[in-house]
Design an enzyme around this catalytic site. Sequence first.
Site, PDB file in Angstrom:
ATOM      1  N   HIS A  84       6.045  -3.729  -3.963  1.00 54.25           N
ATOM      2  CA  HIS A  84       5.878  -5.091  -4.471  1.00 54.25           C
ATOM      3  C   HIS A  84       7.037  -5.992  -4.034  1.00 54.25           C
ATOM      4  O   HIS A  84       7.447  -6.899  -4.762  1.00 54.25           O
ATOM      5  CB  HIS A  84       5.751  -5.097  -6.002  1.00 54.25           C
ATOM      6  CG  HIS A  84       4.557  -4.356  -6.514  1.00 54.25           C
ATOM      7  ND1 HIS A  84       3.302  -4.920  -6.614  1.00 54.25           N
ATOM      8  CD2 HIS A  84       4.408  -3.076  -6.935  1.00 54.25           C
ATOM      9  CE1 HIS A  84       2.446  -4.031  -7.075  1.00 54.25           C
ATOM     10  NE2 HIS A  84       3.093  -2.899  -7.269  1.00 54.25           N
ATOM     11  N   ASN A 157      -2.231  -4.581 -11.649  1.00 56.94           N
ATOM     12  CA  ASN A 157      -2.690  -4.876 -10.292  1.00 56.94           C
ATOM     13  C   ASN A 157      -3.983  -5.674 -10.335  1.00 56.94           C
ATOM     14  O   ASN A 157      -4.557  -5.885 -11.400  1.00 56.94           O
ATOM     15  CB  ASN A 157      -2.926  -3.575  -9.507  1.00 56.94           C
ATOM     16  CG  ASN A 157      -1.643  -2.842  -9.172  1.00 56.94           C
ATOM     17  OD1 ASN A 157      -0.603  -3.449  -8.947  1.00 56.94           O
ATOM     18  ND2 ASN A 157      -1.707  -1.519  -9.146  1.00 56.94           N
ATOM     19  N   HIS A 348       8.926  -4.246 -16.634  1.00 55.09           N
ATOM     20  CA  HIS A 348       8.989  -2.837 -17.037  1.00 55.09           C
ATOM     21  C   HIS A 348       7.822  -2.553 -17.971  1.00 55.09           C
ATOM     22  O   HIS A 348       7.658  -3.218 -19.009  1.00 55.09           O
ATOM     23  CB  HIS A 348      10.316  -2.558 -17.740  1.00 55.09           C
ATOM     24  CG  HIS A 348      10.517  -1.125 -18.140  1.00 55.09           C
ATOM     25  ND1 HIS A 348       9.703  -0.096 -17.725  1.00 55.09           N
ATOM     26  CD2 HIS A 348      11.453  -0.543 -18.951  1.00 55.09           C
ATOM     27  CE1 HIS A 348      10.117   1.041 -18.249  1.00 55.09           C
ATOM     28  NE2 HIS A 348      11.173   0.806 -18.994  1.00 55.09           N
ATOM     29  N   TYR A 371      10.810   2.397 -14.146  1.00 62.88           N
ATOM     30  CA  TYR A 371      11.111   0.971 -13.993  1.00 62.88           C
ATOM     31  C   TYR A 371      12.560   0.643 -14.328  1.00 62.88           C
ATOM     32  O   TYR A 371      13.220  -0.099 -13.599  1.00 62.88           O
ATOM     33  CB  TYR A 371      10.144   0.137 -14.838  1.00 62.88           C
ATOM     34  CG  TYR A 371       8.824  -0.099 -14.137  1.00 62.88           C
ATOM     35  CD1 TYR A 371       8.472  -1.362 -13.680  1.00 62.88           C
ATOM     36  CD2 TYR A 371       7.938   0.943 -13.909  1.00 62.88           C
ATOM     37  CE1 TYR A 371       7.275  -1.579 -13.024  1.00 62.88           C
ATOM     38  CE2 TYR A 371       6.735   0.748 -13.257  1.00 62.88           C
ATOM     39  CZ  TYR A 371       6.406  -0.518 -12.818  1.00 62.88           C
ATOM     40  OH  TYR A 371       5.221  -0.732 -12.165  1.00 62.88           O
TER      41      TYR A 371
END
Length: 731
Positions: A84, A157, A348, A371
Site C-alpha cells: 500500500h 480493501n 492499525h 501493524y
Amino acid sequence: MAKKSVNNNSTKPAQVENDKTTKLEEFVADSTGQQMTTNHGVKISDDQNSLKAGDRGATLLEDFILREKITHFDHERIPERVVHARGSAAHGVFKVYEDMSEVTRAAFLCDPGAETPVFVRFSTVAGSRGSTDLARDVRGFAVKFYTQEGNFDLVGNNMPVFFIQDAIKFPDLIHAVKPEPDNEMPQAASAHDTFWDFISQLPESAHMIMWAMSDRALPRSYRMMEGFGVHTFRFVNASGVASFVKFHWKPLLGVHAVAWDEAQNISGKDPDFHRRDLWDAIEAGAFPEWELGVQIIPEEDEFKFEFDLLDSTKLIPEELVPVQRIGKMTLNRNPDNFFSETEQVAYHIGHVVPGIDFTNDPLLQGRLFSYTDTQLIRLGGPNFHEIPINRPVIAVHNNQRDGYMRQTINRGKTSYGPNAIAANDPQQTAAANGGFTSYNERIDARKIRARSKSFFDHFSQAKLFFDSQSDPEKNHLIDALCFELGKVKMVPIRERMLGVLAHIDKGLAAAVAYSLGLHVPEIPLAEINGSVPADADPEDYASEKKEGSLAKSEALSMANTIKDSIVTRKIAILAADGVDGKSLSTVKDALVAKGAVVHIIAPKLGEIISAEDQHIQVDESFLTAASVLYDAVYVPGGTNSVASLEAEANAVHFLNEAFKHCKAIAADAAAIQVLEAGYFHKKLPAEYSAETVLSEGIIVSDDLSALTDLFAQMIAMHRFWDREVPRKIPA
C-alpha cells in the site's frame, strides 16, 4: 578472467569474478536443496499455519516462528510502506442514520446527531510509491474514525476476500507478487512467474484470483469503488451480547471500472489518474460519498453457512444476509500536506473502540501484531501516535514515556501504577463508563498448528463469483488471465494454473488454455496444494469443491451497479474555430447542470472563435488530452470546425478510441462526417431511436433537446460493453 556460476539452476549469465564479487560471495545464500530453518537455525516442520488454541481458536503470542517471520517481513522496506505504498487520502465526516445500540455500544454508531471526523486513504497494494494508479491490483480502503472514545481504524480493501487464510503466509504472498528479486521487475504487476508459481500451488487463493482478474481491479475512480472490512468482526452491545459483523462501503456514484487496454493507456497519459480524480472532485465541491453497510449475524448462527465465517477467502452473499446501510461518509477536504498526512498516517486493524471486537480469523489475528510492528520501523519508533494525523481527538493519558521523537511533556513524579503518590492517576475506567473490555469468549482447546477443515472448500465461491458476472465481465476476466499467464515464462506454471482454473470452471480453463496454446491438464487437488505442513498427508488438505446453495449473486456483478447519475463524469467536447456556438453551449450547459465536468478540446490551447464570433476558452489541446481520460465525447456542428476535426488525425483517433472503449458518443447531425472519418463509421446504427441509442451508446441528431437528454442517460450507463466484441476496431 575466470567465470563462476552462482547457481546451477540459474538462467542468468555466469558471473565475472573481481575483487568486489569475491568479497560478496561469502554473503551469498542459495536455498536450493536446503531445509527451512528459523533465523536462529531451528528446522521448521510447518510453515503453513500459525499456532492456535484449537484449529479455529485464537492465534497464540508464543508462536515464535510467526512472530519472527512477520517481524522480519514488516521491517523489510524503509521508508515507504511494504504494501500500500502508493496512496491518496482525504478528510471527511461520518454520521450514523439510526441508533445501533441494540447490537453495539460503540458511541459513534449510537448517536445519529453526532458527526465523526474521518481520514480515508486509498491505495494500490503491490507497487512502489512511484508506480501507476492504474495497475491491475487490489485497492486499499482504510478509514480512520476519530471518535470520542478513541480512534477506530477500519482497514480494508475494495474486494471482500483475500488471497490467504492464515497471516503466516502473508510475507510469502507479497514476496511472490513484488518485483522478482534478481532483476527488480516487473513493477506493480502480478503478470510474472513468481506470483503465479505461488498462486498455482495455493488453492485457497482461487476466489481472490477471480476478483483480482475481474474489472474490480481496474476501478474508474476511488469514488466509484466499494470497500470491505474483509474479516468478520464482532459487535458487542452494552449488555455484553455479541454478534458477528461484516463491514461494507457502498459508493453513491455506483461501482464502475475502466477497460484493461484503457488502463494501460491511462498509465502512459496520466499515472496519477486516480489521485488527481479524487483531489479534483473534492476541490470542485463534488464530495465523494459512501454508505456504511453491515451484515450482522447472531452468534447462534455462526455455523449455519456452507463456509466458515472466520475464513477470509470467503464472503457472505448478500442474498443470504442482506447489507444494512447504517450511515454515510462524506469526504470534503483534501490534505494540506501529502507527507505530513497521507504518508505519515498510521492505520492499525487493532485500533478499536468499546463495542467493536475481534474474532479468531487467523489472518486478522496476524494483522493485529503486524501493524504496530511495521509502524515502528516506518515512522521511527513507538511515538508514531503523536504525529498530528494519527492523534485521537480526545486527550491521551497513560504511563508510557520517552522514546524516539517523543513530543508530549509529561508532568509529575509517577509513571507507573498502582501509585499512591499521585492517587493512582491516571485512573482506570469501568466498562459502564466507557472502559474497553474484551469480549468474554470461552476458549477450551489444545495448542495446535493446524487449519480447520471448515476452511478447505477453496472453489465454490470462486465459481459463484465467475458465474455471477455478466458476459462482458466474464470476457474481461478471461482476457486478464490470458494476459497474466501469457507473461509467465515457465510452461509448468501455466499448466498448473490451468489445472487450478479447471476446478473453478472448465469453460474458463479451456478459454485460457486456448489463448496459451495448451491443453487443460487434470491435476488432483492433492498435487496442486503446496501449502501443506511437512508432517501432513496432502490428501488431508485436498477437500473437493462443494456445491453452494447459490448459483449466482447479483451483488457480485458491476453490471448491476447504480447507473442513474452523471455527477462528476468527465465529458470531452471536440471543437475548432467555426464551431456552432449553440450546438456546443446547449449540450455543455445541460450536462454541467446535471453535475458533469465538461472540457473543450481543440487543436490548440487558448481560444476558439465560434461561427457566431464568440470567444470560447479551450481546456485542453489534442496534444495533452486523450479519450481514456474522459467518460464520453460530443462533437458539435459548425462547417469550419467539422472540416478541421475531420482533417485532424488526433481528433479522429480520439473518437476511434472512445468507441473501442465502449463509451457514449454524441454528435450534431452536422458533424456526422467527423464520425464517418473513423474506423467505426460502418458500425454506426442505421437509425437513432431511443431504444437503439441506449443499447448502442451512439446518437447523432439535429434535435439538441432530445440529444442532450439521451446523451445524459447514455453517460449514466457508464459503458456499452456489449459493443466490445462484435464492434471491435483498431485504435
